[in-house]
Design a protein around this motif. Sequence first.
Motif, short mmCIF file in Angstrom:
data_model
loop_
_atom_site.label_atom_id
_atom_site.label_comp_id
_atom_site.label_asym_id
_atom_site.label_seq_id
_atom_site.Cartn_x
_atom_site.Cartn_y
_atom_site.Cartn_z
N LYS A 43 0.98 -0.96 0.01
CA LYS A 43 0.06 -0.06 0.04
C LYS A 43 0.84 1.17 -0.06
CE LYS A 43 -4.00 0.25 0.25
NZ LYS A 43 -5.24 0.21 -0.90
N ILE A 44 1.91 1.13 0.65
CA ILE A 44 2.81 2.36 0.79
C ILE A 44 3.23 2.66 -0.60
CG2 ILE A 44 5.19 3.10 1.46
CD1 ILE A 44 4.17 1.88 4.31
N ILE A 45 3.70 1.62 -1.17
CA ILE A 45 4.25 1.71 -2.66
C ILE A 45 3.36 2.33 -3.50
CG2 ILE A 45 5.11 0.48 -4.63
CD1 ILE A 45 6.40 -1.66 -2.72
N GLY A 46 1.98 1.94 -3.41
CA GLY A 46 1.01 2.35 -4.27
C GLY A 46 0.60 3.79 -4.06
N ILE A 47 0.79 4.35 -2.74
CA ILE A 47 0.51 5.66 -2.43
C ILE A 47 1.65 6.48 -2.98
CG2 ILE A 47 0.73 7.18 -0.31
CD1 ILE A 47 -0.56 5.18 1.27
N LEU A 48 2.81 6.20 -2.83
CA LEU A 48 3.77 7.14 -3.65
C LEU A 48 3.78 6.95 -5.20
CD1 LEU A 48 6.72 6.01 -1.21
CD2 LEU A 48 5.62 8.18 -1.36
N ILE A 49 3.34 6.11 -5.74
CA ILE A 49 3.11 5.99 -7.19
C ILE A 49 2.27 7.20 -7.57
CG2 ILE A 49 2.11 4.77 -9.14
CD1 ILE A 49 3.50 2.02 -7.82
N ASN A 50 1.13 7.05 -6.68
CA ASN A 50 0.14 8.20 -6.81
C ASN A 50 0.54 9.52 -6.70
OD1 ASN A 50 -2.08 6.26 -7.78
ND2 ASN A 50 -2.64 5.80 -5.70
N LYS A 51 1.55 9.63 -5.64
CA LYS A 51 1.81 10.84 -5.13
C LYS A 51 2.61 11.73 -6.45
CE LYS A 51 5.32 12.92 -2.02
NZ LYS A 51 6.31 12.90 -0.71
N TYR A 52 3.47 10.88 -6.72
CA TYR A 52 4.24 11.24 -7.79
C TYR A 52 3.66 10.99 -9.48
CZ TYR A 52 7.93 11.82 -4.22
OH TYR A 52 8.56 12.44 -3.09
N GLN A 53 2.60 10.84 -9.42
CA GLN A 53 1.69 10.50 -10.77
C GLN A 53 2.60 9.68 -11.69
OE1 GLN A 53 0.55 14.69 -11.33
NE2 GLN A 53 -1.41 14.39 -10.34
N LEU A 54 3.11 8.82 -11.35
CA LEU A 54 3.79 7.73 -12.24
C LEU A 54 3.11 6.75 -12.89
CD1 LEU A 54 6.79 7.05 -9.75
CD2 LEU A 54 6.80 9.00 -11.55
#
Length: 283
Positions: A43-54
Amino acid sequence: MKNLHQLLTQEQLEKFNQNGFCVLHSFYDLKQDIEPIQYGIYKIIGILINKYQLPIKQLPFSPETFDSGYQQLIAHNRSIGGEVYDALKQIPAFIRLVASPLHESLLAQMRQTDMAGIAAGGYGIRIDNPFEEKYRAPWHQDYPAQFRSLDGLVFWSSLIPLTAELGPVEFCIASHKDGLVSVYSKDAKNPEKSGAYALVLENEQELINRYQRVAPLSKPGDLIIIDFLTLHASGINRSKRSRWSMQIRYFNFNDTTGIKIGWKGSFAFGVNIKEVHPELILD
């Protein structure tokens, strides 16, 4: 010393005392203890993917692919890996495992103490990325990097099935019996390293060549228990996947060295090793 839960057999205890480490297979419950931690990482990895809009698409969660998207994340920007690393130790499921009564019972049985302590700043989840030297743990003993007490144990457990290619931890068998080793506080060959990663053992190559060495393979749910004085090092990760592992450190409040230093922490607490143990520093 009443009613201590005896988790280790006499044979396992003797093997630990002889070698300075032991491997307990299938010690943790995968569904109850390990999978919730893996899901938190996912979930943390997913949150950061969304944060940086990758444009990174994670696979559906499973214990086998909980780190889906991480390699693409650090390929985009390595510093995001630092955000992941800092966040992991705050996952509630991991904190529950850190404070598990199982660990307290192990220390009680192995050290014959009724005063177990959790080394604050001494627990976390390592991410050893492929071919990355800066944060690879060199040959070391845990005490100089952790303090708290000379009488301590590391509870080490992998979150992925280990192979030789992933670079499992290598141990010098029975090295704990020879006591503390003096260190240099800077690694001249790797000046980018700092803190505990920069400590270099006195006559390192000659020292480790004295011992038979082994790098046991393990899988999620297995537990490796390591004496604070056992010489060990992270292997080089030569695979295409990061090596994910948990480290939880316990110590004995009744240890005389710990009492003498006031159970101080080391690098994670900004304590200068020269102030606490100047006799260990060769610089």
